[in-house]
Scaffold this motif. Structure first.
Motif, mmCIF file in Angstrom:
data_model
loop_
_atom_site.group_PDB
_atom_site.id
_atom_site.type_symbol
_atom_site.label_atom_id
_atom_site.label_comp_id
_atom_site.label_asym_id
_atom_site.label_seq_id
_atom_site.Cartn_x
_atom_site.Cartn_y
_atom_site.Cartn_z
ATOM 1 N N GLY A 130 -22.735 -88.997 -23.647
ATOM 2 C CA GLY A 130 -22.085 -87.749 -23.273
ATOM 3 C C GLY A 130 -22.300 -86.590 -24.209
ATOM 4 O O GLY A 130 -21.812 -85.486 -23.946
ATOM 5 N N LYS A 131 -23.048 -86.797 -25.292
ATOM 6 C CA LYS A 131 -23.236 -85.703 -26.254
ATOM 7 C C LYS A 131 -23.895 -84.491 -25.608
ATOM 8 O O LYS A 131 -23.421 -83.367 -25.750
ATOM 9 C CB LYS A 131 -24.101 -86.167 -27.442
ATOM 10 C CG LYS A 131 -23.520 -87.267 -28.295
ATOM 11 C CD LYS A 131 -24.373 -87.529 -29.520
ATOM 12 C CE LYS A 131 -25.777 -88.001 -29.219
ATOM 13 N NZ LYS A 131 -25.815 -89.311 -28.539
ATOM 14 N N SER A 132 -25.013 -84.737 -24.931
ATOM 15 C CA SER A 132 -25.772 -83.611 -24.368
ATOM 16 C C SER A 132 -24.963 -82.862 -23.323
ATOM 17 O O SER A 132 -24.960 -81.622 -23.297
ATOM 18 C CB SER A 132 -27.080 -84.115 -23.757
ATOM 19 O OG SER A 132 -27.922 -84.671 -24.738
ATOM 20 N N THR A 133 -24.290 -83.618 -22.448
ATOM 21 C CA THR A 133 -23.475 -82.953 -21.428
ATOM 22 C C THR A 133 -22.346 -82.159 -22.061
ATOM 23 O O THR A 133 -22.061 -81.029 -21.653
ATOM 24 C CB THR A 133 -22.908 -83.995 -20.451
ATOM 25 O OG1 THR A 133 -23.992 -84.601 -19.745
ATOM 26 C CG2 THR A 133 -21.959 -83.356 -19.450
ATOM 27 N N THR A 134 -21.697 -82.722 -23.075
ATOM 28 C CA THR A 134 -20.605 -82.012 -23.740
ATOM 29 C C THR A 134 -21.097 -80.744 -24.412
ATOM 30 O O THR A 134 -20.454 -79.686 -24.327
ATOM 31 C CB THR A 134 -19.913 -82.933 -24.765
ATOM 32 O OG1 THR A 134 -19.433 -84.102 -24.104
ATOM 33 C CG2 THR A 134 -18.758 -82.230 -25.435
ATOM 34 N N VAL A 135 -22.249 -80.822 -25.073
ATOM 35 C CA VAL A 135 -22.828 -79.635 -25.721
ATOM 36 C C VAL A 135 -23.161 -78.576 -24.680
ATOM 37 O O VAL A 135 -22.803 -77.395 -24.822
ATOM 38 C CB VAL A 135 -24.086 -80.020 -26.528
ATOM 39 C CG1 VAL A 135 -24.859 -78.773 -26.954
ATOM 40 C CG2 VAL A 135 -23.711 -80.834 -27.752
ATOM 41 N N ALA A 136 -23.883 -78.972 -23.627
ATOM 42 C CA ALA A 136 -24.287 -78.006 -22.601
ATOM 43 C C ALA A 136 -23.075 -77.435 -21.879
ATOM 44 O O ALA A 136 -23.058 -76.245 -21.531
ATOM 45 C CB ALA A 136 -25.243 -78.663 -21.608
ATOM 46 N N LEU A 137 -22.066 -78.260 -21.638
ATOM 47 C CA LEU A 137 -20.860 -77.792 -20.963
ATOM 48 C C LEU A 137 -20.104 -76.793 -21.827
ATOM 49 O O LEU A 137 -19.670 -75.740 -21.339
ATOM 50 C CB LEU A 137 -19.977 -78.989 -20.618
ATOM 51 C CG LEU A 137 -18.641 -78.706 -19.932
ATOM 52 C CD1 LEU A 137 -18.833 -77.891 -18.660
ATOM 53 C CD2 LEU A 137 -17.924 -80.019 -19.624
ATOM 54 N N LEU A 138 -19.949 -77.092 -23.109
ATOM 55 C CA LEU A 138 -19.276 -76.151 -24.008
ATOM 56 C C LEU A 138 -20.058 -74.844 -24.111
ATOM 57 O O LEU A 138 -19.468 -73.753 -24.074
ATOM 58 C CB LEU A 138 -19.105 -76.777 -25.387
ATOM 59 C CG LEU A 138 -18.467 -75.886 -26.452
ATOM 60 C CD1 LEU A 138 -17.094 -75.380 -26.033
ATOM 61 C CD2 LEU A 138 -18.384 -76.626 -27.797
ATOM 62 N N GLN A 139 -21.372 -74.949 -24.220
ATOM 63 C CA GLN A 139 -22.207 -73.754 -24.262
ATOM 64 C C GLN A 139 -22.016 -72.913 -23.003
ATOM 65 O O GLN A 139 -21.897 -71.680 -23.062
ATOM 66 C CB GLN A 139 -23.675 -74.169 -24.409
ATOM 67 C CG GLN A 139 -24.705 -73.098 -24.121
ATOM 68 C CD GLN A 139 -24.911 -72.136 -25.274
ATOM 69 O OE1 GLN A 139 -24.180 -72.176 -26.249
ATOM 70 N NE2 GLN A 139 -25.892 -71.270 -25.149
ATOM 71 N N HIS A 140 -21.964 -73.575 -21.854
ATOM 72 C CA HIS A 140 -21.766 -72.863 -20.578
ATOM 73 C C HIS A 140 -20.399 -72.183 -20.549
ATOM 74 O O HIS A 140 -20.289 -71.018 -20.115
ATOM 75 C CB HIS A 140 -21.894 -73.857 -19.420
ATOM 76 C CG HIS A 140 -21.670 -73.266 -18.074
ATOM 77 N ND1 HIS A 140 -22.621 -72.502 -17.413
ATOM 78 C CD2 HIS A 140 -20.581 -73.289 -17.254
ATOM 79 C CE1 HIS A 140 -22.135 -72.096 -16.253
ATOM 80 N NE2 HIS A 140 -20.902 -72.556 -16.134
ATOM 81 N N ILE A 141 -19.363 -72.873 -20.991
ATOM 82 C CA ILE A 141 -18.019 -72.294 -21.025
ATOM 83 C C ILE A 141 -17.994 -71.050 -21.916
ATOM 84 O O ILE A 141 -17.422 -70.009 -21.554
ATOM 85 C CB ILE A 141 -17.000 -73.337 -21.523
ATOM 86 C CG1 ILE A 141 -16.820 -74.448 -20.477
ATOM 87 C CG2 ILE A 141 -15.656 -72.690 -21.844
ATOM 88 C CD1 ILE A 141 -16.068 -75.654 -21.000
ATOM 89 N N LEU A 142 -18.631 -71.142 -23.073
ATOM 90 C CA LEU A 142 -18.664 -70.004 -23.997
ATOM 91 C C LEU A 142 -19.414 -68.820 -23.391
ATOM 92 O O LEU A 142 -18.986 -67.670 -23.512
ATOM 93 C CB LEU A 142 -19.310 -70.432 -25.318
ATOM 94 C CG LEU A 142 -18.508 -71.427 -26.165
ATOM 95 C CD1 LEU A 142 -19.375 -71.992 -27.282
ATOM 96 C CD2 LEU A 142 -17.270 -70.750 -26.759
ATOM 97 N N GLU A 143 -20.542 -69.107 -22.745
ATOM 98 C CA GLU A 143 -21.309 -68.033 -22.101
ATOM 99 C C GLU A 143 -20.495 -67.358 -21.011
ATOM 100 O O GLU A 143 -20.491 -66.125 -20.892
ATOM 101 C CB GLU A 143 -22.605 -68.589 -21.525
ATOM 102 C CG GLU A 143 -23.667 -68.919 -22.553
ATOM 103 C CD GLU A 143 -24.943 -69.410 -21.917
ATOM 104 O OE1 GLU A 143 -24.900 -69.798 -20.729
ATOM 105 O OE2 GLU A 143 -25.992 -69.415 -22.600
#
Length: 467
Positions: A130-143
């Motif tokens: 889940g690392k990659s999904t969590t990173v990409a999801l957090l990045q998306h939320i921030l954007e």
């Protein structure tokens, strides 16, 4: 680029000239150091020399005379199953060994930060799945929230290849156990531990060494906020070690398997609903069930981790909810690639171990399961009891017959992706899901899991287009 600090005028050796290695050499040069490069691959050395770097065989006698440090790429073993000869030579010469992650943390903060209204933040995320999904999801939320952010590490760009962060900027890092184990500096503002399951055990000398490598992210630098998945004993232990008291809200406990209670700070998902509790009171609730980019309990755990990190960065719950709703998902991770004739086609090629495959199997019903590949340590025993939704398995890989014999479901040996997709599609009925969740590494047939996923997508697309 993040210029490396602390080595001005020094000679620094770089072992391994892949993506992170070359980026490290460039960042060292930008910081005033001389990078001495080596890779066993002649083509990699040629690329480095084309950029003006000196290459020297670091295995020769006296290679570390006058060398200030050795920077090692993640794939090169430094201890188990046995040290790379160059790493051993550096240690024998008393030369410190580090990696690009350590250089990043010692170099990212500058005096310019004192002039910012909001100092930049670094969020580092580790765990087995889940690392990659969590990173990409957090990045998306921030954007979506309008925050300046970048993601790097095991996903996106190399950590030293990103732009220096500006006022209020956020850097979101995915860090593997290979990276956290060796880095000499680990000082994130927010650190996230998603979960732990057996993986890379030969590289870490067993499960204890694997957990110890992950734990370093929290023990070395002491993040301001720690977000810890407590669905395994190791995470529960880690959260307990980091907390001073039950009410210590510097630790945010997360779960996708249980309701969390107590006076502290918790984020958990149950029956498709994400809940945030602080000081024993619920402060937010989000319905995750309609979010196609986050199917299944394992993605609900990822949502909890990203939500908690976003809250630690000061975002409001409703703002985070908007980001969760619009998240499209990552390629090769529970990625819906098509729906036709009532059949859903899902690419989870990143499910390279048993634990991640179990999570994928629990996310869907009526599954036509494409699996197989290069088995990892521990075999397939842990899959048993988790295949109730599987109607049939279609096994690929060079050892497909052996793999199929270990499954507790009806299985057919297909060997190739083309044959597996063809049979699964021919037998699929409305309401079924054709799911690629290999539960194995890809290297017996493919260069990486991405190539395997792309092959699945190509086979499905071709057959759907041809009717």
């Amino acid at each position: 680029m993040i210029p490396v600090r602390g080595f001005e005028g020094a000679r620094v050796a770089v072992l391994g000239l892949g993506r992170s290695g070359l980026a490290t050499a460039r960042a060292l040069r930008a910081g005033g150091a001389e990078a001495i490069c080596w890779d066993d691959n002649p083509e990699a050395r040629e690329r480095a020399e084309a950029e003006g770097f000196s290459c020297a065989d670091l295995s020769r006698a006296g290679a570390f005379d006058g060398i200030a440090s050795l920077i090692v790429s993640p794939g090169i073993p430094h201890l188990y199953p046995k040290p790379n000869p160059v790493v051993r030579a550096a240690l024998m010469a008393g030369v410190p060994v580090d990696n690009d992650i350590g250089l990043f943390f010692r170099s990212v903060a500058t005096g310019e930060w004192d002039k910012f209204d909001q100092p930049p933040k670094v969020v580092a995320i580790t765990g087995s799945n889940g690392k990659s999904t969590t990173v990409a999801l957090l990045q998306h939320i921030l954007e979506q929230a309008g925050r300046d952010s970048q993601m790097a590490g095991n996903i996106g760009r190399g950590v030293l290849d990103i732009d220096p962060p500006g006022n209020g900027g956020v850097i979101v890092l995915e860090l593997s156990s290979y990276q956290t184990e060796l880095a000499r500096a680990l000082t994130p503002d927010v650190a996230v531990f998603t979960n732990l399951s057996p993986d890379h055990l030969d590289r870490h000398g067993g499960m204890g060494g694997y957990f110890a490598a992950k734990r370093r992210l929290f023990a070395e630098g002491g993040p301001d906020r720690a977000i810890v998945g407590v669905d395994e004993d190791e995470g529960l232990f880690l959260a307990g070690q980091l907390s001073e008291a039950a009410s210590d809200d510097r630790v945010i406990r997360i779960s996708a398997a249980q309701k969390l209670t107590g006076p502290g700070w918790q984020v958990f998902a149950r029956k498709g609903f994400l809940s945030e509790y602080r000081k024993g009171r619920q402060v937010a609730s989000i319905d995750l069930r309609p979010m196609q980019g986050l199917p299944g309990a394992h993605n609900h755990q990822n949502a909890c981790a990203a939500y908690a990190a976003a809250r630690a960065l000061g975002l409001a719950p409703r703002m985070i909810e908007g980001g969760l709703e619009s998240y499209p998902g990552l390629p090769h991770r529970s990625q819906t690639i098509a729906e036709a004739g009532g059949v859903r086609y899902v690419n989870d090629s990143k499910a390279t171990n048993v634990d991640s495959a179990v999570k994928a199997l629990s996310a869907f019903g009526n599954i036509r399961w494409i699996c197989g590949g290069l088995e990892k340590d521990g075999g397939l025993e842990a899959l048993k009891g988790h295949t109730g939704s599987v109607r049939r398995a279609y096994v690929i890989g060079r050892e497909a017959a052996t793999f199929a014999m270990q499954l507790d479901v009806d299985a057919v040996v297909c060997t190739t992706m083309g044959e597996a997709v063809a049979q699964a599609m021919a037998e699929a009925e409305p309401g079924d899901t054709v799911l690629l969740a290999p539960s194995a590494a890809s290297f017996d047939q493919y260069d990486n899991f991405e190539q395997r996923g792309e092959d699945f997508i190509a086979e499905v697309t071709r057959r759907l287009e041809n009717g």
